[in-house]
Design a protein around this motif. Structure first.
Motif, PDB file in Angstrom:
ATOM      1  N   ILE A  69       0.835  -1.206   0.000  1.00  0.00           N
ATOM      2  CA  ILE A  69       0.000   0.000   0.000  1.00  0.00           C
ATOM      3  C   ILE A  69       0.870   1.256   0.000  1.00  0.00           C
ATOM      4  O   ILE A  69       0.610   2.209  -0.739  1.00  0.00           O
ATOM      5  CB  ILE A  69      -0.948  -0.014   1.213  1.00  0.00           C
ATOM      6  N   GLU A  70       1.924   1.254   0.826  1.00  0.00           N
ATOM      7  CA  GLU A  70       2.811   2.422   0.862  1.00  0.00           C
ATOM      8  C   GLU A  70       3.482   2.637  -0.491  1.00  0.00           C
ATOM      9  O   GLU A  70       3.611   3.770  -0.958  1.00  0.00           O
ATOM     10  CB  GLU A  70       3.865   2.263   1.953  1.00  0.00           C
ATOM     11  N   SER A  71       3.893   1.551  -1.113  1.00  0.00           N
ATOM     12  CA  SER A  71       4.501   1.658  -2.435  1.00  0.00           C
ATOM     13  C   SER A  71       3.519   2.254  -3.427  1.00  0.00           C
ATOM     14  O   SER A  71       3.877   3.111  -4.247  1.00  0.00           O
ATOM     15  CB  SER A  71       4.963   0.267  -2.893  1.00  0.00           C
ATOM     16  N   GLY A  72       2.261   1.818  -3.371  1.00  0.00           N
ATOM     17  CA  GLY A  72       1.237   2.356  -4.268  1.00  0.00           C
ATOM     18  C   GLY A  72       0.962   3.830  -4.015  1.00  0.00           C
ATOM     19  O   GLY A  72       0.732   4.605  -4.962  1.00  0.00           O
ATOM     20  N   ILE A  73       0.989   4.242  -2.752  1.00  0.00           N
ATOM     21  CA  ILE A  73       0.773   5.655  -2.432  1.00  0.00           C
ATOM     22  C   ILE A  73       1.893   6.516  -3.006  1.00  0.00           C
ATOM     23  O   ILE A  73       1.658   7.626  -3.506  1.00  0.00           O
ATOM     24  CB  ILE A  73       0.648   5.850  -0.906  1.00  0.00           C
ATOM     25  N   LEU A  74       3.121   6.014  -2.960  1.00  0.00           N
ATOM     26  CA  LEU A  74       4.248   6.760  -3.526  1.00  0.00           C
ATOM     27  C   LEU A  74       4.080   6.934  -5.036  1.00  0.00           C
ATOM     28  O   LEU A  74       4.441   7.976  -5.598  1.00  0.00           O
ATOM     29  CB  LEU A  74       5.564   6.051  -3.218  1.00  0.00           C
ATOM     30  N   VAL A  75       3.508   5.935  -5.710  1.00  0.00           N
ATOM     31  CA  VAL A  75       3.217   6.066  -7.144  1.00  0.00           C
ATOM     32  C   VAL A  75       2.135   7.125  -7.358  1.00  0.00           C
ATOM     33  O   VAL A  75       2.235   7.956  -8.273  1.00  0.00           O
ATOM     34  CB  VAL A  75       2.778   4.716  -7.739  1.00  0.00           C
ATOM     35  N   ALA A  76       1.097   7.091  -6.531  1.00  0.00           N
ATOM     36  CA  ALA A  76       0.027   8.088  -6.651  1.00  0.00           C
ATOM     37  C   ALA A  76       0.566   9.504  -6.429  1.00  0.00           C
ATOM     38  O   ALA A  76       0.166  10.452  -7.114  1.00  0.00           O
ATOM     39  CB  ALA A  76      -1.081   7.783  -5.638  1.00  0.00           C
ATOM     40  N   MET A  77       1.487   9.654  -5.495  1.00  0.00           N
ATOM     41  CA  MET A  77       2.092  10.966  -5.242  1.00  0.00           C
ATOM     42  C   MET A  77       2.960  11.406  -6.414  1.00  0.00           C
ATOM     43  O   MET A  77       3.022  12.596  -6.748  1.00  0.00           O
ATOM     44  CB  MET A  77       2.901  10.928  -3.948  1.00  0.00           C
ATOM     45  N   ALA A  78       3.629  10.441  -7.057  1.00  0.00           N
ATOM     46  CA  ALA A  78       4.413  10.773  -8.254  1.00  0.00           C
ATOM     47  C   ALA A  78       3.494  11.238  -9.377  1.00  0.00           C
ATOM     48  O   ALA A  78       3.815  12.184 -10.110  1.00  0.00           O
ATOM     49  CB  ALA A  78       5.231   9.565  -8.702  1.00  0.00           C
ATOM     50  N   PHE A  79       2.343  10.587  -9.508  1.00  0.00           N
ATOM     51  CA  PHE A  79       1.373  10.996 -10.527  1.00  0.00           C
ATOM     52  C   PHE A  79       0.840  12.393 -10.234  1.00  0.00           C
ATOM     53  O   PHE A  79       0.664  13.216 -11.147  1.00  0.00           O
ATOM     54  CB  PHE A  79       0.217   9.995 -10.584  1.00  0.00           C
ATOM     55  N   ASP A  80       0.606  12.681  -8.959  1.00  0.00           N
ATOM     56  CA  ASP A  80       0.163  14.024  -8.569  1.00  0.00           C
ATOM     57  C   ASP A  80       1.196  15.075  -8.953  1.00  0.00           C
ATOM     58  O   ASP A  80       0.855  16.130  -9.490  1.00  0.00           O
ATOM     59  CB  ASP A  80      -0.089  14.062  -7.059  1.00  0.00           C
ATOM     60  N   ARG A  81       2.489  14.803  -8.709  1.00  0.00           N
ATOM     61  CA  ARG A  81       3.548  15.745  -9.094  1.00  0.00           C
ATOM     62  C   ARG A  81       3.615  15.891 -10.612  1.00  0.00           C
ATOM     63  O   ARG A  81       3.852  16.992 -11.121  1.00  0.00           O
ATOM     64  CB  ARG A  81       4.896  15.264  -8.555  1.00  0.00           C
ATOM     65  N   TYR A  82       3.408  14.790 -11.332  1.00  0.00           N
ATOM     66  CA  TYR A  82       3.422  14.846 -12.802  1.00  0.00           C
ATOM     67  C   TYR A  82       2.309  15.762 -13.320  1.00  0.00           C
ATOM     68  O   TYR A  82       2.550  16.637 -14.162  1.00  0.00           O
ATOM     69  CB  TYR A  82       3.259  13.439 -13.370  1.00  0.00           C
ATOM     70  N   TYR A 142      13.511  -0.842   7.142  1.00  0.00           N
ATOM     71  CA  TYR A 142      12.405  -0.354   6.308  1.00  0.00           C
ATOM     72  C   TYR A 142      11.087  -0.318   7.070  1.00  0.00           C
ATOM     73  O   TYR A 142      10.115   0.279   6.621  1.00  0.00           O
ATOM     74  CB  TYR A 142      12.290  -1.182   5.023  1.00  0.00           C
ATOM     75  N   LEU A 143      11.060  -0.942   8.266  1.00  0.00           N
ATOM     76  CA  LEU A 143       9.896  -0.823   9.129  1.00  0.00           C
ATOM     77  C   LEU A 143      10.028   0.342  10.105  1.00  0.00           C
ATOM     78  O   LEU A 143       9.027   0.823  10.631  1.00  0.00           O
ATOM     79  CB  LEU A 143       9.697  -2.115   9.927  1.00  0.00           C
ATOM     80  N   LEU A 144      11.263   0.779  10.359  1.00  0.00           N
ATOM     81  CA  LEU A 144      11.521   1.810  11.353  1.00  0.00           C
ATOM     82  C   LEU A 144      11.818   3.173  10.738  1.00  0.00           C
ATOM     83  O   LEU A 144      11.261   4.189  11.161  1.00  0.00           O
ATOM     84  CB  LEU A 144      12.714   1.386  12.227  1.00  0.00           C
ATOM     85  N   VAL A 145      12.703   3.182   9.734  1.00  0.00           N
ATOM     86  CA  VAL A 145      13.227   4.459   9.249  1.00  0.00           C
ATOM     87  C   VAL A 145      12.225   5.240   8.380  1.00  0.00           C
ATOM     88  O   VAL A 145      11.967   6.417   8.664  1.00  0.00           O
ATOM     89  CB  VAL A 145      14.564   4.253   8.508  1.00  0.00           C
ATOM     90  N   PRO A 146      11.640   4.651   7.318  1.00  0.00           N
ATOM     91  CA  PRO A 146      10.720   5.450   6.508  1.00  0.00           C
ATOM     92  C   PRO A 146       9.539   6.029   7.285  1.00  0.00           C
ATOM     93  O   PRO A 146       9.241   7.222   7.145  1.00  0.00           O
ATOM     94  CB  PRO A 146      10.267   4.465   5.415  1.00  0.00           C
ATOM     95  N   PRO A 147       8.837   5.234   8.134  1.00  0.00           N
ATOM     96  CA  PRO A 147       7.733   5.840   8.892  1.00  0.00           C
ATOM     97  C   PRO A 147       8.178   6.978   9.806  1.00  0.00           C
ATOM     98  O   PRO A 147       7.397   7.897  10.076  1.00  0.00           O
ATOM     99  CB  PRO A 147       7.182   4.663   9.716  1.00  0.00           C
ATOM    100  N   MET A 148       9.420   6.926  10.294  1.00  0.00           N
ATOM    101  CA  MET A 148       9.927   8.001  11.148  1.00  0.00           C
ATOM    102  C   MET A 148      10.330   9.224  10.324  1.00  0.00           C
ATOM    103  O   MET A 148      10.046  10.371  10.700  1.00  0.00           O
ATOM    104  CB  MET A 148      11.128   7.508  11.956  1.00  0.00           C
ATOM    105  N   PHE A 158      12.313   4.556   1.356  1.00  0.00           N
ATOM    106  CA  PHE A 158      11.429   3.391   1.402  1.00  0.00           C
ATOM    107  C   PHE A 158      11.956   2.235   0.551  1.00  0.00           C
ATOM    108  O   PHE A 158      12.081   1.106   1.025  1.00  0.00           O
ATOM    109  CB  PHE A 158      10.021   3.763   0.927  1.00  0.00           C
ATOM    110  N   TYR A 159      12.299   2.517  -0.702  1.00  0.00           N
ATOM    111  CA  TYR A 159      12.627   1.423  -1.618  1.00  0.00           C
ATOM    112  C   TYR A 159      14.009   0.829  -1.371  1.00  0.00           C
ATOM    113  O   TYR A 159      14.204  -0.373  -1.560  1.00  0.00           O
ATOM    114  CB  TYR A 159      12.537   1.907  -3.071  1.00  0.00           C
ATOM    115  N   THR A 160      14.979   1.634  -0.952  1.00  0.00           N
ATOM    116  CA  THR A 160      16.342   1.107  -0.802  1.00  0.00           C
ATOM    117  C   THR A 160      16.416  -0.019   0.231  1.00  0.00           C
ATOM    118  O   THR A 160      16.843  -1.133  -0.097  1.00  0.00           O
ATOM    119  CB  THR A 160      17.320   2.247  -0.444  1.00  0.00           C
ATOM    120  N   PRO A 161      16.010   0.196   1.491  1.00  0.00           N
ATOM    121  CA  PRO A 161      16.076  -0.926   2.449  1.00  0.00           C
ATOM    122  C   PRO A 161      15.083  -2.033   2.147  1.00  0.00           C
ATOM    123  O   PRO A 161      15.341  -3.202   2.421  1.00  0.00           O
ATOM    124  CB  PRO A 161      15.780  -0.258   3.800  1.00  0.00           C
TER     125      PRO A 161
END
Length: 315
Positions: free
Chosen positions: A113-126, A283-289, A254-257
């Protein structure tokens, strides 16, 4: 008498989470930064939700997606951190079989879901940069709601085979998981049958949730960069690109770890187990923080609203 760790059983009533093998004596100290990161995650994401809700000028698609990201981060971290902290501080290592499968489902579904939201945010920026005059008509509230629902449904459906497959395997070797929480591969590796179906499906889900989504993000930013380089002045280009930097930072954190952890788990790269597990937890600790911190620092409207709120509280 046979060892309890090797007693035959088809479906164990409980699993035993070892935490970080080799660093048991340091669990109490490792839990301190984990707890601090969790506290920052809770405080930061709730602050983002509060600011967007109470500030009418932020009721726009970009901030709606940011709220979806905040909720996803809260669920993703809360689904695992209490288990980890309970293990490290109170030596509570047992987890019910069904609770373990539920936990691994939440971890994988909300990662998708988080990965999908990042795509939606990229589409918003586009849309905002390449079609600014049509932004409000292309991304109106009903469209944003449908995109959010589609992302949630995809995550829920794509992750569903993980616990379904894990439940059907017989576990006759051990019920000890050398990990801090329940995830798909560490659990199914305990099965005493061929688990290639689970492994192949895991790779398929990884390709769908990371590979395809990264391709969509790259395509969006390729179009964005083309539009930026067509702007007449350097200041205009820098200002426009500045609206994307927070999103790009969140994508990298998010994607790197996430990718590295998934590949390490499946292909067994020659890395010490304790380092592997510590990195897998990142990836469970750092991105959400970091997500609320990045957006709080980079987005002027959120920064101004937060400063105004803190100033009013101090007077």
């Amino acid at each position: 008498m046979s060892d309890s760790n090797t007693t035959d059983f088809t479906n164990p009533s409980t699993f035993i989470l070892l935490g970080i093998p080799g660093l048991e004596s340091a669990h109490v100290w490792i839990a301190i930064p984990f707890c601090a990161m969790y506290a920052i995650t809770i405080l930061g994401n709730i602050t983002i939700l509060f600011i967007v809700k109470t500030e009418p000028s932020l009721h726009e698609p970009m901030y709606y997606f940011l709220c979806m990201l905040a909720v996803t981060d809260l669920v993703l971290s809360t689904s695992t951190l209490p288990t980890i902290l309970s293990n490290f501080w109170f030596n509570s290592r047992e987890i019910d079989f069904n609770a373990c499968l539920t936990q691994l489902y939440f971890v994988h579904s909300f990662s998708v879901i988080e990965s999908g939201i990042l795509v939606a945010m990229a589409f918003d920026r586009y849309v905002a940069i390449c079609h600014p005059l049509r932004h409000s008509t292309i991304l109106n509230n009903p469209v944003v709601a449908k995109m959010g629902l589609a992302v949630v449904l995809q995550g829920a459906i794509l992750a569903l085979p993980f616990p379904v497959l894990a439940r059907q395997w017989p576990y006759c070797r051990t019920n000890i998981i050398p990990y801090t929480h329940c995830e798909h591969m560490p659990v199914v590796k305990l099965a005493c049958v061929d688990i290639r179906v689970s492994s192949y499906y895991g790779l398929f889900a990884l390709f769908c949730s990371c590979g395809l989504y990264v391709i969509f993000i790259v395509i969006s930013y390729t179009q964005i960069l083309r539009a930026i380089f067509r702007l007449p002045t350097k200041d205009a280009r820098l200002k426009t690109f500045g609206t994307c930097t927070s999103h790009l930072c969140v994508i990298l954190t998010f994607y790197t770890p996430n990718l590295f952890s998934s590949l390490m788990t499946r292909f067994g790269l020659k890395i010490p187990l304790h380092l592997h597990i510590l990195f897998a937890n990142m990836y469970l600790l750092v991105p959400p923080m970091l997500n609320p911190i990045i957006y709080g620092v980079r987005i002027k409207q959120i920064r101004a609203r937060l400063f105004q709120f803190v100033t009013l509280k101090g007077t």
